[in-house]
Design a protein around this motif. Structure first.
Motif, PDB file in Angstrom:
ATOM      1  N   VAL A 114      -1.892   6.332   4.710  1.00 25.30           N
ATOM      2  CA  VAL A 114      -2.871   6.049   3.654  1.00 25.30           C
ATOM      3  C   VAL A 114      -2.296   5.053   2.646  1.00 25.30           C
ATOM      4  CG1 VAL A 114      -4.173   7.047   1.724  1.00 25.30           C
ATOM      5  CG2 VAL A 114      -4.039   8.256   3.915  1.00 25.30           C
ATOM      6  N   ASP A 115      -1.025   5.178   2.339  1.00 22.73           N
ATOM      7  CA  ASP A 115      -0.397   4.225   1.425  1.00 22.73           C
ATOM      8  C   ASP A 115      -0.360   2.836   2.037  1.00 22.73           C
ATOM      9  OD1 ASP A 115       0.801   6.038  -0.887  1.00 22.73           O
ATOM     10  OD2 ASP A 115       1.166   7.063   1.010  1.00 22.73           O
ATOM     11  N   PHE A 116      -0.115   2.775   3.341  1.00 20.05           N
ATOM     12  CA  PHE A 116      -0.173   1.480   4.017  1.00 20.05           C
ATOM     13  C   PHE A 116      -1.580   0.888   3.922  1.00 20.05           C
ATOM     14  CE2 PHE A 116      -0.585  -1.345   7.688  1.00 20.05           C
ATOM     15  CZ  PHE A 116       0.565  -2.109   7.572  1.00 20.05           C
ATOM     16  N   PHE A 117      -2.605   1.740   4.127  1.00 18.03           N
ATOM     17  CA  PHE A 117      -3.990   1.286   3.968  1.00 18.03           C
ATOM     18  C   PHE A 117      -4.222   0.681   2.590  1.00 18.03           C
ATOM     19  CE2 PHE A 117      -5.494   4.786   7.036  1.00 18.03           C
ATOM     20  CZ  PHE A 117      -5.469   3.929   8.101  1.00 18.03           C
TER      21      PHE A 117
ATOM     22  N   GLY B  55      13.515  17.646   3.515  1.00 18.90           N
ATOM     23  CA  GLY B  55      13.692  18.548   2.383  1.00 18.90           C
ATOM     24  C   GLY B  55      13.534  17.881   1.033  1.00 18.90           C
ATOM     25  N   LYS B  56      14.505  18.065   0.177  1.00 16.96           N
ATOM     26  CA  LYS B  56      14.423  17.571  -1.195  1.00 16.96           C
ATOM     27  C   LYS B  56      14.474  16.047  -1.288  1.00 16.96           C
ATOM     28  CE  LYS B  56      19.419  18.088  -2.004  1.00 16.96           C
ATOM     29  NZ  LYS B  56      20.449  18.743  -2.868  1.00 16.96           N
ATOM     30  N   TYR B  57      14.766  15.392  -0.180  1.00 15.79           N
ATOM     31  CA  TYR B  57      14.825  13.923  -0.191  1.00 15.79           C
ATOM     32  C   TYR B  57      13.520  13.273   0.282  1.00 15.79           C
ATOM     33  CZ  TYR B  57      19.803  14.922  -0.610  1.00 15.79           C
ATOM     34  OH  TYR B  57      21.019  15.403  -1.030  1.00 15.79           O
ATOM     35  N   ASN B  58      12.522  14.101   0.589  1.00 19.72           N
ATOM     36  CA  ASN B  58      11.256  13.552   1.089  1.00 19.72           C
ATOM     37  C   ASN B  58      10.653  12.530   0.135  1.00 19.72           C
ATOM     38  OD1 ASN B  58      10.877  14.827   3.621  1.00 19.72           O
ATOM     39  ND2 ASN B  58      10.247  16.714   2.626  1.00 19.72           N
ATOM     40  N   VAL B  59      10.608  12.867  -1.146  1.00 18.79           N
ATOM     41  CA  VAL B  59       9.980  11.977  -2.130  1.00 18.79           C
ATOM     42  C   VAL B  59      10.661  10.611  -2.138  1.00 18.79           C
ATOM     43  CG1 VAL B  59       9.604  11.592  -4.596  1.00 18.79           C
ATOM     44  CG2 VAL B  59       9.110  13.821  -3.596  1.00 18.79           C
ATOM     45  N   TYR B  60      11.983  10.596  -2.084  1.00 11.33           N
ATOM     46  CA  TYR B  60      12.718   9.327  -2.135  1.00 11.33           C
ATOM     47  C   TYR B  60      12.478   8.509  -0.868  1.00 11.33           C
ATOM     48  CZ  TYR B  60      15.018  11.853  -5.895  1.00 11.33           C
ATOM     49  OH  TYR B  60      15.264  12.565  -7.043  1.00 11.33           O
ATOM     50  N   TYR B  61      12.459   9.188   0.276  1.00 11.10           N
ATOM     51  CA  TYR B  61      12.182   8.484   1.532  1.00 11.10           C
ATOM     52  C   TYR B  61      10.783   7.881   1.501  1.00 11.10           C
ATOM     53  CZ  TYR B  61      10.877   7.664   6.361  1.00 11.10           C
ATOM     54  OH  TYR B  61      10.410   7.079   7.504  1.00 11.10           O
ATOM     55  N   GLU B  62       9.816   8.665   1.061  1.00  9.34           N
ATOM     56  CA  GLU B  62       8.432   8.202   1.026  1.00  9.34           C
ATOM     57  C   GLU B  62       8.273   7.002   0.090  1.00  9.34           C
ATOM     58  OE1 GLU B  62       7.124  12.804   1.839  1.00  9.34           O
ATOM     59  OE2 GLU B  62       6.650  11.882  -0.087  1.00  9.34           O
ATOM     60  N   PHE B  63       8.936   7.060  -1.047  1.00 13.92           N
ATOM     61  CA  PHE B  63       8.817   5.956  -2.000  1.00 13.92           C
ATOM     62  C   PHE B  63       9.459   4.684  -1.446  1.00 13.92           C
ATOM     63  CE2 PHE B  63       9.870   3.480  -5.798  1.00 13.92           C
ATOM     64  CZ  PHE B  63       8.641   3.477  -6.435  1.00 13.92           C
ATOM     65  N   ILE B  64      10.575   4.818  -0.746  1.00 12.89           N
ATOM     66  CA  ILE B  64      11.223   3.651  -0.136  1.00 12.89           C
ATOM     67  C   ILE B  64      10.311   3.040   0.928  1.00 12.89           C
ATOM     68  CG2 ILE B  64      13.139   2.934   1.358  1.00 12.89           C
ATOM     69  CD1 ILE B  64      14.898   4.960  -0.164  1.00 12.89           C
ATOM     70  N   CYS B  65       9.649   3.897   1.705  1.00 16.67           N
ATOM     71  CA  CYS B  65       8.699   3.386   2.700  1.00 16.67           C
ATOM     72  C   CYS B  65       7.603   2.570   2.028  1.00 16.67           C
ATOM     73  CB  CYS B  65       8.075   4.544   3.476  1.00 16.67           C
ATOM     74  SG  CYS B  65       9.144   5.275   4.735  1.00 16.67           S
ATOM     75  N   ILE B  66       7.018   3.136   0.968  1.00 14.05           N
ATOM     76  CA  ILE B  66       5.885   2.493   0.302  1.00 14.05           C
ATOM     77  C   ILE B  66       6.315   1.215  -0.404  1.00 14.05           C
ATOM     78  CG2 ILE B  66       4.139   2.768  -1.502  1.00 14.05           C
ATOM     79  CD1 ILE B  66       4.277   5.822  -0.916  1.00 14.05           C
ATOM     80  N   ALA B  67       7.440   1.265  -1.102  1.00 19.46           N
ATOM     81  CA  ALA B  67       7.849   0.144  -1.954  1.00 19.46           C
ATOM     82  C   ALA B  67       8.572  -0.968  -1.207  1.00 19.46           C
ATOM     83  CB  ALA B  67       8.734   0.662  -3.092  1.00 19.46           C
ATOM     84  N   ILE B  68       9.205  -0.646  -0.073  1.00 18.69           N
ATOM     85  CA  ILE B  68      10.037  -1.638   0.610  1.00 18.69           C
ATOM     86  C   ILE B  68       9.578  -1.870   2.048  1.00 18.69           C
ATOM     87  CG2 ILE B  68      12.364  -2.224   1.370  1.00 18.69           C
ATOM     88  CD1 ILE B  68      13.440  -0.600  -0.985  1.00 18.69           C
ATOM     89  N   PHE B  69       9.598  -0.802   2.869  1.00 24.26           N
ATOM     90  CA  PHE B  69       9.343  -0.987   4.298  1.00 24.26           C
ATOM     91  C   PHE B  69       7.915  -1.460   4.583  1.00 24.26           C
ATOM     92  CE2 PHE B  69      12.800   2.396   5.032  1.00 24.26           C
ATOM     93  CZ  PHE B  69      13.785   1.426   5.058  1.00 24.26           C
ATOM     94  N   PHE B  70       6.931  -0.832   3.951  1.00 18.59           N
ATOM     95  CA  PHE B  70       5.539  -1.214   4.214  1.00 18.59           C
ATOM     96  C   PHE B  70       5.253  -2.658   3.787  1.00 18.59           C
ATOM     97  CE2 PHE B  70       3.822   3.435   4.097  1.00 18.59           C
ATOM     98  CZ  PHE B  70       4.509   3.705   5.265  1.00 18.59           C
TER      99      PHE B  70
END
Length: 372
Positions: A48-51, A258-273
């Motif tokens: 959805v963030d990619f969308f 686990g507790k790193y999910n938020v950081y992984y997700e933000f890196i995906c949205i802000a950088i990888f996508f």
């Protein structure tokens, strides 16, 4: 965009993301029916963030230079014609499924005819249902067709773009992106979910998180189109598309950390996508079966996204009933629901979405020529 370049590989990437959303919701239904805390495709919701990033990118490309000759009314008409026919079809299908399942909440209580009618009307207008009209009892703001929450926030993004974001200088837009991104990340870090999957629920933190999610994603896409250098890669276009699609699938398939999910997700949205989007935007697949396949992926993506979730409701209802052959064969039911979603997405694209939008565009054009 009729006279401009069409980003065909971005269309295809949107199709890949829509397929991942379908898989995410199917696996989510399995986890829900088996009372599991996590599902196999844990980060699939990031599609959805990619969308939303892609939407901002294409929005800026299509309209940034058109405002000298385009009114607000014309802009919003275009957006309604593009998006709302499938909203209506998804809501109607959701109501039919809800009634067919007995018009009951998940806890087997009856929400009442007034609540059902109100929720249906609000959903047709793409307005969130308050908890009093949550007819399924799962705190969804669109309980007849859950994924419409992201389209609601996209509408909010369109309004924000028309009245504010398009006027920003590049420097101001960068500041907006950074500020909304930091607030969004903070909401994820200190919020109750442990992820950035906000927006679908009527809970206050989800609504706030959904707005910040849209604000960051959509404005990031608007920023990307301003810095985009339009240099096409024709020779290896399809190969680059396949590579970007594979990377997107892998990013969405990473299990919970686990507790790193938020950081992984933000890196995906802000950088990888953004990297995948900018790379795909430079690809050209201009002819042959490859181009037709990529185009089909793009064309089916929105209809599939808009109407697949009622089939998820059917899946969950059958599993929870515990009766009948399909209720005891999760895998078979999963395949049937997935296939039905794909077929319905294709048929609605072919015989409803495209024809209806063409008729509405033609009618709008004739009305403008007639001065009405």
């Amino acid at each position: 965009m009729d006279t401009r370049k069409r980003f065909i590989c971005l269309d295809g990437m949107r199709g890949v993301a829509a397929l991942m959303v379908l898989l995410y919701h199917l696996f989510e239904a399995i986890a829900f029916s088996q009372n599991k805390p996590e599902q196999m495709l844990f980060h699939g919701f990031l599609a959805v963030d990619f969308f939303l990033i892609l939407s901002g990118f294409v929005m800026g490309y299509a309209y940034n230079n058109e405002w000298d000759t385009m009114s607000y009314l014309k802009f919003f008409k275009k957006r309604l014609i593009r998006l709302h026919p499938m909203v209506i079809l998804g809501v109607v299908l959701g109501l039919v499924v809800f009634v067919a399942q007995g018009a009951m909440r998940w806890d087997s209580t009856f929400p009442g005819g007034l609540a059902i009618a109100t929720s249906f009307l609000l959903s047709l207008l793409l307005l969130p249902s308050p908890q009093a009209f949550d007819v399924r009892g799962n705190t969804e703001i669109f309980p007849l067709d859950g994924p419409l929450w992201s389209l609601f926030f996209e509408y909010v993004g369109n309004i924000l773009y028309a009245f504010l974001l398009r006027r920003f200088s590049e420097r101001s837009l960068k500041a907006w992106v950074v500020a909304s991104g930091m607030l969004f990340l903070a909401t994820g870090i200190w919020g109750p979910y442990g992820t950035l999957g906000y927006g679908w629920s009527s809970e206050g933190i989800s609504i706030l998180g959904g707005f910040l999610r849209m604000s960051f994603d959509f404005s990031l896409g608007l920023l990307l189109i301003r810095i985009f250098k339009n240099k096409s890669h024709k020779e290896k276009g399809f190969f680059v598309f396949l590579a970007c699609s594979t990377l997107l699938i892998l990013l969405l398939s990473v299990p919970s950390i686990g507790k790193y999910n938020v950081y992984y997700e933000f890196i995906c949205i802000a950088i990888f996508f953004p990297v995948l989007l900018m790379t795909s935007a430079k690809c050209v697949v201009s002819q042959g079966n490859k181009a037709r396949a990529v185009t089909l992926l793009g064309n089916i993506s929105y209809p599939l996204y808009a109407i697949h979730y009622p089939f998820i409701y059917l899946y969950i209802g059958i599993i929870f009933s515990g009766t009948g052959f399909l209720a005891s064969h999760n895998e078979l039911l999963l395949i049937i629901c997935g296939a039905a979603s794909l077929l319905s997405g294709y048929l609605s694209m072919r015989f409803y979405d495209i024809p209806v939008r063409k008729k509405l565009c033609a009618k709008d054009s004739s009305n403008r020529k007639a001065g009405r």
